[in-house]
Scaffold this motif. Structure first.
Motif, PDB file in Angstrom:
ATOM      1  N   LEU A 130       0.907  -1.196  -0.103  1.00  0.00           N
ATOM      2  CA  LEU A 130       0.105   0.132   0.103  1.00  0.00           C
ATOM      3  C   LEU A 130       0.793   1.296  -0.207  1.00  0.00           C
ATOM      4  O   LEU A 130       2.060   1.315   0.508  1.00  0.00           O
ATOM      5  N   ASP A 131       0.343   2.496  -0.325  1.00  0.00           N
ATOM      6  CA  ASP A 131       1.101   3.859  -0.299  1.00  0.00           C
ATOM      7  C   ASP A 131       0.271   4.653   0.653  1.00  0.00           C
ATOM      8  O   ASP A 131      -0.867   4.553   0.735  1.00  0.00           O
ATOM      9  N   ILE A 132       1.348   5.662   1.052  1.00  0.00           N
ATOM     10  CA  ILE A 132       0.684   6.563   1.864  1.00  0.00           C
ATOM     11  C   ILE A 132       0.907   8.055   1.478  1.00  0.00           C
ATOM     12  O   ILE A 132       1.739   8.061   0.558  1.00  0.00           O
ATOM     13  N   SER A 133       0.159   9.019   1.896  1.00  0.00           N
ATOM     14  CA  SER A 133       0.428  10.486   1.416  1.00  0.00           C
ATOM     15  C   SER A 133       0.063  11.204   2.709  1.00  0.00           C
ATOM     16  O   SER A 133      -0.395  10.581   3.673  1.00  0.00           O
ATOM     17  N   TYR A 134       0.481  12.402   2.659  1.00  0.00           N
ATOM     18  CA  TYR A 134       0.083  13.376   3.746  1.00  0.00           C
ATOM     19  C   TYR A 134       0.049  14.557   3.467  1.00  0.00           C
ATOM     20  O   TYR A 134       0.528  15.170   2.433  1.00  0.00           O
ATOM     21  N   MET A 135      -0.906  15.026   4.124  1.00  0.00           N
ATOM     22  CA  MET A 135      -1.400  16.958   4.118  1.00  0.00           C
ATOM     23  C   MET A 135      -0.637  17.434   5.060  1.00  0.00           C
ATOM     24  O   MET A 135      -0.650  17.006   6.211  1.00  0.00           O
ATOM     25  N   TYR A 136       0.056  18.536   4.909  1.00  0.00           N
ATOM     26  CA  TYR A 136       0.477  19.140   6.059  1.00  0.00           C
ATOM     27  C   TYR A 136       0.484  20.914   5.777  1.00  0.00           C
ATOM     28  O   TYR A 136       0.442  21.231   4.519  1.00  0.00           O
ATOM     29  N   PRO A 137       0.513  21.616   6.701  1.00  0.00           N
ATOM     30  CA  PRO A 137       0.558  23.198   6.642  1.00  0.00           C
ATOM     31  C   PRO A 137       1.849  23.514   5.979  1.00  0.00           C
ATOM     32  O   PRO A 137       2.742  23.120   6.081  1.00  0.00           O
ATOM     33  N   THR A 138       1.506  24.811   5.362  1.00  0.00           N
ATOM     34  CA  THR A 138       2.765  25.467   4.771  1.00  0.00           C
ATOM     35  C   THR A 138       2.918  26.738   5.508  1.00  0.00           C
ATOM     36  O   THR A 138       1.952  27.045   6.272  1.00  0.00           O
ATOM     37  N   SER A 139       3.802  27.529   5.315  1.00  0.00           N
ATOM     38  CA  SER A 139       4.112  28.660   6.000  1.00  0.00           C
ATOM     39  C   SER A 139       3.006  29.658   5.648  1.00  0.00           C
ATOM     40  O   SER A 139       2.458  30.430   6.655  1.00  0.00           O
ATOM     41  N   ASP A 140       2.333  29.673   4.485  1.00  0.00           N
ATOM     42  CA  ASP A 140       1.218  30.461   4.163  1.00  0.00           C
ATOM     43  C   ASP A 140      -0.174  30.022   4.633  1.00  0.00           C
ATOM     44  O   ASP A 140      -0.975  30.882   5.393  1.00  0.00           O
ATOM     45  N   SER A 141      -0.073  28.596   4.646  1.00  0.00           N
ATOM     46  CA  SER A 141      -1.469  28.309   5.328  1.00  0.00           C
ATOM     47  C   SER A 141      -1.541  28.273   6.870  1.00  0.00           C
ATOM     48  O   SER A 141      -2.345  28.532   7.561  1.00  0.00           O
TER      49      SER A 141
END
Length: 169
Positions: A130-141
């Motif tokens: 299986l594969d994973i991905s992730y979402m994370y904040p940037t300096s702008d968000s």
């Protein structure tokens, strides 16, 4: 959002934060739930704002659009029993008072999602198909209050029906 090779990674941008709007995405003009044909099945689909996605949600589409660097707009969420592209399996709210830097956020995201993967799937990420991905904040968000890391799991072979919890593959 940013995509890395091997592990897929997404970073929320200020454009996305200000560009997303939520409303009655789960109702059509007649006031009934939207349905869509997915893998030959009619399923109920809810349109949810990118920042309203949470653990346990299953998403119809790969959330990366355009050049592969940004995620925008509403996402299509379905019951996990229906065919779907990815499932959100873990999260963490960052507690730093100032943005710690992109490399720190990316490293924390990767570490969180790999550790949570074994507990969720029942085997290590390195052994899994299986594969994973992730979402994370940037300096702008971050400036707009975004602090959440979300971990997503997907089967690179195609859509999944049902949760991937405990599948040990």
């Amino acid at each position: 959002m940013v995509r890395n090779t091997g592990l897929l990674a997404f970073a929320c941008t200020a454009f996305v934060l200000t560009g997303c709007a939520s409303g009655e995405g789960d109702k059509n003009s007649a006031g009934t739930a939207n349905t869509s044909s997915i893998a030959g099945k009619e399923v109920a689909v809810d349109d949810v704002n990118l920042f309203d996605i949470s653990v346990g949600d299953c998403l119809v589409d790969d959330i990366v659009t355009g050049s592969g660097d940004e995620v925008s707009g509403d996402q299509k969420k379905v019951d996990c029993a229906a065919p779907h592209y990815a499932e959100v399996y873990s999260n963490k709210v960052m507690t730093e008072s100032t943005f710690p830097g992109l490399s720190v956020v990316e490293a924390d995201s990767e570490k969180l999602c790999e550790r949570a993967f074994a507990d969720f799937v029942g085997m290590s990420f390195d052994e899994s198909t299986l594969d994973i991905s992730y979402m994370y904040p940037t300096s702008d968000s971050w400036i707009s209050g975004d602090r959440e890391i979300l971990c997503l799991i997907a089967d690179p072979a195609g859509d999944t029906e049902g949760s991937l919890r405990g599948v040990a593959r």
